[in-house]
Scaffold this motif. Structure first.
Motif, PDB file in Angstrom:
ATOM      1  N   GLU A 133      -6.057  57.384 -18.406  1.00 14.99           N
ATOM      2  CA  GLU A 133      -4.805  57.672 -19.683  1.00 14.99           C
ATOM      3  C   GLU A 133      -4.477  58.625 -19.818  1.00 14.99           C
ATOM      4  O   GLU A 133      -3.521  58.936 -20.911  1.00 14.99           O
ATOM      5  CB  GLU A 133      -5.711  56.486 -20.578  1.00 14.99           C
ATOM      6  CG  GLU A 133      -4.402  55.744 -21.407  1.00 14.99           C
ATOM      7  CD  GLU A 133      -3.842  54.744 -20.934  1.00 14.99           C
ATOM      8  OE1 GLU A 133      -2.526  55.163 -21.586  1.00 14.99           O
ATOM      9  OE2 GLU A 133      -4.083  53.909 -19.981  1.00 14.99           O
ATOM     10  N   GLU A 174      -5.088  52.276 -30.974  1.00 15.35           N
ATOM     11  CA  GLU A 174      -4.503  51.595 -30.216  1.00 15.35           C
ATOM     12  C   GLU A 174      -5.898  50.898 -29.312  1.00 15.35           C
ATOM     13  O   GLU A 174      -6.732  51.567 -29.200  1.00 15.35           O
ATOM     14  CB  GLU A 174      -4.063  52.788 -29.103  1.00 15.35           C
ATOM     15  CG  GLU A 174      -3.129  51.588 -28.156  1.00 15.35           C
ATOM     16  CD  GLU A 174      -3.231  53.041 -26.345  1.00 15.35           C
ATOM     17  OE1 GLU A 174      -2.639  53.836 -26.660  1.00 15.35           O
ATOM     18  OE2 GLU A 174      -3.443  51.983 -24.826  1.00 15.35           O
ATOM     19  N   LYS A 218      10.083  46.298 -23.374  1.00 15.99           N
ATOM     20  CA  LYS A 218      10.601  45.724 -22.011  1.00 15.99           C
ATOM     21  C   LYS A 218      12.444  44.955 -21.923  1.00 15.99           C
ATOM     22  O   LYS A 218      11.909  44.623 -21.157  1.00 15.99           O
ATOM     23  CB  LYS A 218       9.097  45.596 -20.897  1.00 15.99           C
ATOM     24  CG  LYS A 218       8.462  46.292 -20.873  1.00 15.99           C
ATOM     25  CD  LYS A 218       7.612  46.863 -19.952  1.00 15.99           C
ATOM     26  CE  LYS A 218       6.396  46.734 -20.037  1.00 15.99           C
ATOM     27  NZ  LYS A 218       5.335  46.202 -19.181  1.00 15.99           N
ATOM     28  N   VAL A 272      13.000  49.427 -26.005  1.00 21.17           N
ATOM     29  CA  VAL A 272      12.310  49.382 -24.964  1.00 21.17           C
ATOM     30  C   VAL A 272      11.533  51.186 -24.749  1.00 21.17           C
ATOM     31  O   VAL A 272      11.527  51.717 -25.514  1.00 21.17           O
ATOM     32  CB  VAL A 272      13.923  50.368 -23.799  1.00 21.17           C
ATOM     33  CG1 VAL A 272      13.455  51.042 -22.782  1.00 21.17           C
ATOM     34  CG2 VAL A 272      15.289  48.782 -24.078  1.00 21.17           C
ATOM     35  N   ARG A 319      -3.242  44.240 -14.691  1.00 22.58           N
ATOM     36  CA  ARG A 319      -2.969  44.970 -14.911  1.00 22.58           C
ATOM     37  C   ARG A 319      -3.833  46.389 -13.711  1.00 22.58           C
ATOM     38  O   ARG A 319      -5.021  45.585 -13.445  1.00 22.58           O
ATOM     39  CB  ARG A 319      -4.142  45.931 -16.265  1.00 22.58           C
ATOM     40  CG  ARG A 319      -3.600  47.084 -16.745  1.00 22.58           C
ATOM     41  CD  ARG A 319      -2.324  47.052 -17.548  1.00 22.58           C
ATOM     42  NE  ARG A 319      -1.919  48.166 -18.245  1.00 22.58           N
ATOM     43  CZ  ARG A 319      -0.787  49.513 -17.135  1.00 22.58           C
ATOM     44  NH1 ARG A 319      -0.216  49.273 -16.392  1.00 22.58           N
ATOM     45  NH2 ARG A 319      -0.727  50.436 -18.608  1.00 22.58           N
ATOM     46  N   ASP A 365       4.654  51.074 -10.632  1.00 18.19           N
ATOM     47  CA  ASP A 365       5.413  51.625 -10.407  1.00 18.19           C
ATOM     48  C   ASP A 365       4.588  52.804  -9.652  1.00 18.19           C
ATOM     49  O   ASP A 365       3.564  53.442 -10.906  1.00 18.19           O
ATOM     50  CB  ASP A 365       6.707  52.195 -11.142  1.00 18.19           C
ATOM     51  CG  ASP A 365       6.163  52.919 -12.732  1.00 18.19           C
ATOM     52  OD1 ASP A 365       5.210  53.497 -12.455  1.00 18.19           O
ATOM     53  OD2 ASP A 365       6.932  52.849 -13.824  1.00 18.19           O
TER      54      ASP A 365
END
Ligand SMILES: Nc1nc2c(ncn2[C@@H]2O[C@H](COP(=O)(O)OP(=O)(O)OP(=O)(O)O)[C@@H](O)[C@H]2O)c(=O)[nH]1
Length: 369
Positions: free
Chosen positions: A79, A130, A199, A228, A308, A332
């Motif tokens: 991360e 976060e 998204k 987005v 994930r 990706d």
């Protein structure tokens, strides 16, 4: 005239005494002047929280924001690569970014991390925290109510939940079988003041309105913003909400129904960290495709469900690094430059049916082919 119209209106009784209201007002005044606001950014695994924070950290604005990244399990070093890659620096220390923001990766949202941050007070005027994708924000929000020392320097401004429009319906449907417990995703949505419907580039307009309706069924009072990659034109419109001022002063979270929503345990869920030697990325990609698309540990009959996947792959031929990211059945891979001498790759998986020994063996068998 109907019976109801003849009934006398009930007498309205103030819920709080004048002293209590005064106390609340003075707390709210000190809130704005003396304490630093903190906004919790939450959202299910892979919804786009870090992408949103990266956007804030690299965008030019006049806010001095400190960011605390909290990671699930073993993926903190991956991360970190993501969150500070634009500067090309990797560090666990607090990092000052060009736009005046501060960034830090911590493995734990402990009070210590926040206290450590407060020693740099003056360098920032806002904190974003976060949570991990599996976190119920309720108990985290409670820290800013319960911990007296923290409360005197920080106040909870609001909770922003990032929703992955591609997967949110499946995630909300994914209750523990036979249980009526809310899922982690329900808890994250229900606590939010602002919900980023992220998204949206990957869904149609019709799907988006269905998603919005589903999200609003869980929490109909928060603001929803389609995004987005977490891009928001006016960052200030989601900060400084003072969402909890009156309520937190009047009643602790335990009375607001937060505490009974304590972290939902999903027994089948686990995270697995696999060390990779230097690989041939194409073979690894084929392995990942079977894992994500066929929902089995490749070459075995074991059924899995990966929510994930994050990894850093080092190519055997030229020591190029690739960051691989997967959310449910999508993944990706992005080039991340040359790796340091001796550095190895790593793959972290979070989901159900993940058996470490079988995964490691399956991976070795496939990669040695
Ligand atoms: N197409 C598209 N991809 C996105 C968007 N936002 C994030 N992503 C991708 O989704 C993947 C997960 O994004 P992250 O920002 O790492 O998600 P996260 O919520 O921080 O993930 P965890 O911390 O593991 O829960 C990455 O591959 C991102 O590039 C978006 O709006 N559109």
């Amino acid at each position: 005239m109907s019976d109801t119209e003849t009934e006398e209106a009930p007498e309205l009784v103030p819920i709080f005494s004048p002293e209590r209201v005064e106390q609340v007002q003075s707390l709210e005044e000190s809130t704005s002047k003396d304490r630093v606001p903190i906004t919790i950014i939450t959202g299910y695994l892979g919804s786009g929280k870090t992408t949103f924070l990266n956007y804030i950290l690299t965008e030019q604005h006049d806010l001095k924001i400190a960011v605390i990244l909290n990671e699930f399990g073993d993926s903190v070093d991956i991360e970190k690569t993501l969150s500070v890659s634009s500067n090309g620096e990797l560090t666990e220390e607090w990092l000052e970014l060009r736009n005046g923001c501060l960034c830090c990766s911590v493995k734990d949202t402990g009070v210590a991390a926040i206290e450590n941050l407060m020693t740099k007070r003056g360098k920032f005027d806002y904190i974003l925290l976060e949570t991990t994708g599996m976190a119920d924000p309720g108990p985290i929000a409670n820290i800013f109510w319960m911990d007296d020392a923290l409360c005197s320097t920080i106040y909870l401004d609001g909770i922003i939940t990032v929703v992955d429009c591609v997967n949110i319906i499946a995630t909300l449907d994914d209750t523990i079988s036979g249980s009526s417990e809310p899922t982690t995703a329900h808890l994250q949505i229900s606590h939010a003041e602002v919900i980023l419907l992220n998204k949206i580039d990957l869904v149609s307009e019709t799907q988006l309105s269905q998603i919005k309706a589903r999200v609003c069924a869980v929490n109909g009072v928060s603001r929803t913003i389609p995004t987005v990659r977490g891009h928001i034109d006016d960052l200030r419109s989601i900060l400084n909400l003072h969402a909890f001022d009156s309520q937190t002063a009047m009643e602790p979270f335990v009375d607001r129904g937060f505490s009974h929503l304590d972290a939902v345990r999903i027994p089948q869920f686990r995270d697995c960290g696999l060390t990779l030697s230097r690989e041939y990325p194409q073979q690894l990609v084929e392995w990942i495709q079977v894992l994500l698309w066929e929902n089995i540990i490749p070459g075995t009959p074991f059924v899995t469900q990966v929510h994930r996947l994050k990894g850093r792959v080092v190519a055997a031929e030229d020591a190029q690094q690739w960051i691989v990211q997967g959310v449910r059945d999508m993944y990706d891979m992005q080039s991340a430059g040359q790796c340091l001498p001796g550095e190895q790759g790593k793959l972290v998986l979070i989901g159900k049916g993940l058996q470490l020994a079988e995964l490691a063996e399956s991976l070795n068998t496939r990669l040695l082919k």
